[in-house]
Structures are given as C-alpha cells and as structure tokens.
Design a protein around this motif. Structure first.
Motif, short mmCIF file in Angstrom:
data_model
loop_
_atom_site.label_atom_id
_atom_site.label_comp_id
_atom_site.label_asym_id
_atom_site.label_seq_id
_atom_site.Cartn_x
_atom_site.Cartn_y
_atom_site.Cartn_z
N LEU A 1 0.77 -1.17 0.00
CA LEU A 1 -0.05 0.18 0.19
C LEU A 1 0.97 1.38 -0.09
CD1 LEU A 1 -2.68 1.42 0.14
CD2 LEU A 1 -2.80 1.27 2.71
N GLY A 2 0.98 1.82 -1.15
CA GLY A 2 1.78 3.11 -1.13
C GLY A 2 3.23 2.82 -0.97
N LEU A 3 3.84 3.17 0.02
CA LEU A 3 5.06 2.82 0.13
C LEU A 3 5.56 1.48 0.55
CD1 LEU A 3 5.98 6.05 2.42
CD2 LEU A 3 6.31 5.89 0.01
N SER A 4 6.62 0.99 -0.02
CA SER A 4 6.81 -0.51 0.15
C SER A 4 7.57 -0.81 1.32
CB SER A 4 7.73 -1.01 -1.16
OG SER A 4 7.94 -2.19 -1.10
N THR A 5 7.30 -0.38 2.51
CA THR A 5 7.66 -0.74 3.82
C THR A 5 6.90 -1.83 4.51
OG1 THR A 5 6.26 1.06 4.97
CG2 THR A 5 8.53 1.80 4.06
N LYS A 6 7.73 -2.26 5.69
CA LYS A 6 7.11 -3.33 6.48
C LYS A 6 5.60 -3.10 6.90
CE LYS A 6 7.90 -6.39 10.32
NZ LYS A 6 8.91 -6.58 11.55
N ASP A 7 5.30 -1.97 7.43
CA ASP A 7 4.06 -1.63 7.70
C ASP A 7 2.87 -1.67 6.61
OD1 ASP A 7 4.90 -1.69 10.43
OD2 ASP A 7 5.42 0.67 10.64
N CYS A 8 3.37 -1.13 5.49
CA CYS A 8 2.39 -1.24 4.06
C CYS A 8 2.10 -2.54 3.41
CB CYS A 8 3.13 -0.28 3.55
SG CYS A 8 3.17 1.48 4.60
N LYS A 9 2.91 -3.56 4.11
CA LYS A 9 3.00 -4.88 3.22
C LYS A 9 1.68 -5.73 3.83
CE LYS A 9 5.74 -6.00 0.75
NZ LYS A 9 5.86 -5.90 -0.82
N PRO A 10 1.26 -6.66 2.96
CA PRO A 10 -0.01 -7.58 3.31
C PRO A 10 0.64 -8.53 4.42
CG PRO A 10 0.75 -7.84 1.31
CD PRO A 10 1.31 -6.75 1.62
N SER A 11 -0.38 -8.86 5.14
CA SER A 11 -0.42 -10.27 5.88
C SER A 11 -1.47 -11.43 5.39
CB SER A 11 -0.39 -10.03 7.33
OG SER A 11 -1.67 -9.57 7.74
N GLN A 12 -1.21 -12.60 5.69
CA GLN A 12 -2.10 -13.71 5.34
C GLN A 12 -3.46 -13.69 6.06
OE1 GLN A 12 -0.61 -15.98 2.77
NE2 GLN A 12 -2.95 -16.48 2.41
N TYR A 13 -4.79 -13.47 5.63
CA TYR A 13 -5.94 -13.64 5.92
C TYR A 13 -6.66 -14.90 5.98
CZ TYR A 13 -10.84 -12.50 6.55
OH TYR A 13 -12.18 -12.63 6.84
N SER A 14 -6.62 -15.22 4.64
CA SER A 14 -7.02 -16.80 4.49
C SER A 14 -6.17 -17.52 3.50
CB SER A 14 -8.57 -16.63 4.01
OG SER A 14 -8.71 -15.99 2.89
N TYR B 1 -5.25 -11.74 1.50
CA TYR B 1 -4.24 -10.96 2.31
C TYR B 1 -5.01 -9.77 2.70
CZ TYR B 1 -1.12 -13.49 -0.71
OH TYR B 1 -0.27 -14.54 -1.53
N VAL B 2 -4.63 -9.18 3.80
CA VAL B 2 -5.10 -8.01 4.48
C VAL B 2 -3.97 -7.10 4.90
CG1 VAL B 2 -4.83 -9.08 6.85
CG2 VAL B 2 -6.69 -7.32 6.40
N ILE B 3 -4.22 -5.83 4.60
CA ILE B 3 -3.40 -4.78 5.10
C ILE B 3 -4.13 -3.61 5.86
CG2 ILE B 3 -1.98 -2.78 4.28
CD1 ILE B 3 -1.67 -3.87 1.56
N LYS B 4 -3.65 -3.58 6.93
CA LYS B 4 -4.31 -2.20 7.95
C LYS B 4 -3.23 -1.33 8.23
CE LYS B 4 -6.48 -1.57 12.50
NZ LYS B 4 -6.70 -2.24 13.55
N ALA B 5 -3.50 -0.16 7.69
CA ALA B 5 -2.59 1.01 8.18
C ALA B 5 -3.33 2.41 8.48
CB ALA B 5 -2.00 1.40 6.70
N ASP B 6 -2.69 2.88 9.27
CA ASP B 6 -3.00 4.14 9.63
C ASP B 6 -3.31 5.32 8.66
OD1 ASP B 6 -3.23 3.21 12.15
OD2 ASP B 6 -1.31 4.40 12.93
#
Length: 349
Positions: free
Chosen positions: A65-78, A82-87
């Motif tokens: 999501l936007g910047l390719s940093t750790k906090d902006c990368k997805p995690s496995q949801y199912s 994938y899911v991304i949650k960002a402020d």
C-alpha cells in the motif's frame, strides 16, 4: 465510522485479531478483488490472491500500500486473501478536501517478481484507494475520534490534520488531474500540511528522490533534494528546477523537469519526499534552499544558512564553521515529519 448521514457506525475488530468476527457488510463471496473498509483511524484492505484475470496467484511480497515498507505490506488473512491495515496518515497517504469531506488517497501497488530466468508474466497494477470522512457533524462519543492527530509544539499547541503532496496545474490553485507528462515538461509539485487554526510553524523538505519503483530504497534513484533541504537539481546546468517564492508557511512549492533514467525503458517514476514541520526560525537543518545565478538562496530569507549546500549541512561537521552565526542557526528541533509519495508519474518521450 462516520457515514454520509453523519451518524456513527461500529466496525468489528480485524479477523486476525478475533477469528470469530468478520468484516461488517462484506459478503462471504467477494466478487471484487480488492475490498476497502475505512475506520476512524485506519484503512483496511482485503485483497484476493487472484488479482489478475489469468488466475495467477500473487504473493504478499508483490503487494504494498503506497510505500513499500514493512507496515504497508500485507499479511495472510485466509488461503485465498491478504489483508493490509494501515493508519490513515501512513504509507504515503495523501489528504485532500472535497466539499465537506476529508479524503485520504493512496494506491495499492502490485509489482510482479521476476522468476529465476529474469522474466515476468504479468503486468504491474496500481489501484487507487480512498477513504472519505465528513469534516463536520462528528458524533460526540468516546468511540469516535477525528481524523487528525494532536501534537504540542514547543512554541504553541496546534492540531495537525495531515500532510498533503500533489501535482498542481500552472495556476497553482487546482490539483492536476493527469499524472502524464512529456519529457522535459515542467512539473509543479506542492507539499503542505493542514491544521485546525493558525500556528507559527512552517514546512520544509528534508530530502526528495525519484525512483522507478514505489520504494525509496530501490535502484536506480535520483536524490534531487538532500543535505537537509538543498534542491541540488537546481544547480544542474540543463535543469530548470527551483523552489517557488514562499507565500504561506505551511506550503512549499517546487518546479522540476520531467525526466527518465538513461537507457531504462520504463516510463513511470515515483517521487518520494520526507517532509518536516518546524518552527519559524531558519537554520541549516531546517531550510529550503534553491540555486540561482546569485548562488544558494533561502525561500525563507537568511541565505547564509544555504552556504553549506556546497558541502555538508550536518550539525556536527558545521559547528565550527557556523560558530559565527546565532545559536538558532544550528538548531535541529523538529515538530513532526512524514514521508510522502507521488506516483506513478508517466513520462513520455
């Protein structure tokens, strides 16, 4: 969440925090490859692993999501999502105002990874993501919070809404709708921050760079603002880059030529800048300097703080040289900072 009728709506917790809950109002059979939920503090993306019509599964490493940093990368949801949650203010999100709405905009970037033979079989994708919030009629409740984050300056208290980073039309009054330029065209770039009320603070650019990928650490890259606010591209003979005269402390405007990297066939670029909100006192660490026929000039006056643009503006290395200047000239206090990104910008030619 605040709905279009200004009423409060509750959203259940993330599935990876409580597997017994699911996203509110999201059907079990999702037709869209990307689903977005906007909470009062964040944007949540559900992304199908089958993003392309060719049924090829994408990996989490290929998404950001936007910047390719750790906090902006997805995690496995199912197994298939994938899911991304960002402020709202993270991952390079840009805040704009549309009527009575605050709009947080970003892009979901898919960059296919090459195989062991150095080839890719799918094209890159950039999917626009937006969250809209009412500017007025917030419900008074402990469960509802405004989209801005308060912080306290050493000089005064101020309520910060967010940073903004956008391409502007030639009149500098309206946002440019197109991200496409011809080689050599002048790009009008405007950075600003929004806040409630007035405050004796100003905006500077710590550094800025151009890359071919939405990752500031990728190569090749061109650092055109460096040394704590020096627009070094303005000193390049064939460049017309410059910082525009400062009209408002919370706005910084810059012009630079659209360009491409030599012998690289890719025609899209990304512009990433680290913005800082600082007090009104100009110093070698918090400055905005551009080069002209008369040498380095500060858009905020006191051009002497720009002399270090020829070498190093680091406080430690400059302490002796700048001992003749007032104490404020080597201050490095920063109230708030954020990294923002523009792109993909397409350069034709």
């Amino acid at each position: 969440m605040i709905g279009p009728d200004s009423r409060q709506y509750r959203i259940k917790s993330l599935p990876n925090e409580d597997r017994t809950n699911d996203f509110t109002d999201v059907p079990s059979s999702r037709a869209a490859p990307v689903q977005v939920l906007c909470t009062e503090r964040s944007m949540i993306l559900l992304i199908s692993a089958v993003l392309h019509s060719n049924s090829r599964r994408v990996t989490s490493e290929e998404l950001s999501l936007g910047l390719s940093t750790k906090d902006c990368k997805p995690s496995q949801y199912s197994d298939t999502e994938y899911v991304i949650k960002a402020d709202l203010h993270q991952c390079g999100s840009v805040l704009s105002i549309d009527g009575d709405n605050l709009v947080y905009s970003n892009q979901l970037i898919y960059t296919p990874m090459q195989n062991s033979l150095g080839i890719v079989r799918t094209s890159s994708i950039s999917i626009p993501i937006e969250c809209h919030y009412k500017r007025i009629h917030f419900v008074s409740s402990i469960d509802v919070k405004p989209s801005w984050e308060p912080f306290t300056s050493t000089t005064s208290a101020v309520e910060l809404i967010s940073f903004s980073f956008r391409l502007m039309n030639d009149d500098w009054r309206t946002k440019r709708s197109s991200y496409m330029y011809h080689l050599g065209d002048v790009m009008n770039i405007q950075a600003s921050f929004l806040m409630a009320g007035h405050s004796p603070l100003r905006l500077v650019m710590e550094n800025c760079m151009v890359t071919l990928e939405p990752n500031a650490a990728s190569l090749p890259r061109y650092m055109f603002v460096q040394n704590h606010g020096c627009l070094v591209d303005s000193k390049v003979p064939e460049s017309s880059a410059r910082l525009m005269p400062r009209k408002q402390n919370h706005v910084l405007q810059m012009q630079m030529d659209a360009f491409r990297f030599h012998e690289d066939h890719r025609n899209t670029i990304y512009i990433t800048c680290q913005l800082k909100i600082v007090d009104l006192e100009v110093n070698i660490m918090n400055k905005a300097c551009t080069y002209s026929v008369n040498g380095w000039l500060s858009v905020d006056g006191q051009d002497e703080v720009c002399e270090c643009c020829e070498n190093s503006c680091d406080v430690i290395s400059q302490t002796g040289k700048w001992s003749r200047l007032p104490k404020w000239s080597v201050s490095k206090d920063t109230t708030e900072s954020n990294t923002v990104m523009l792109g993909p910008v397409t350069v034709i030619g």
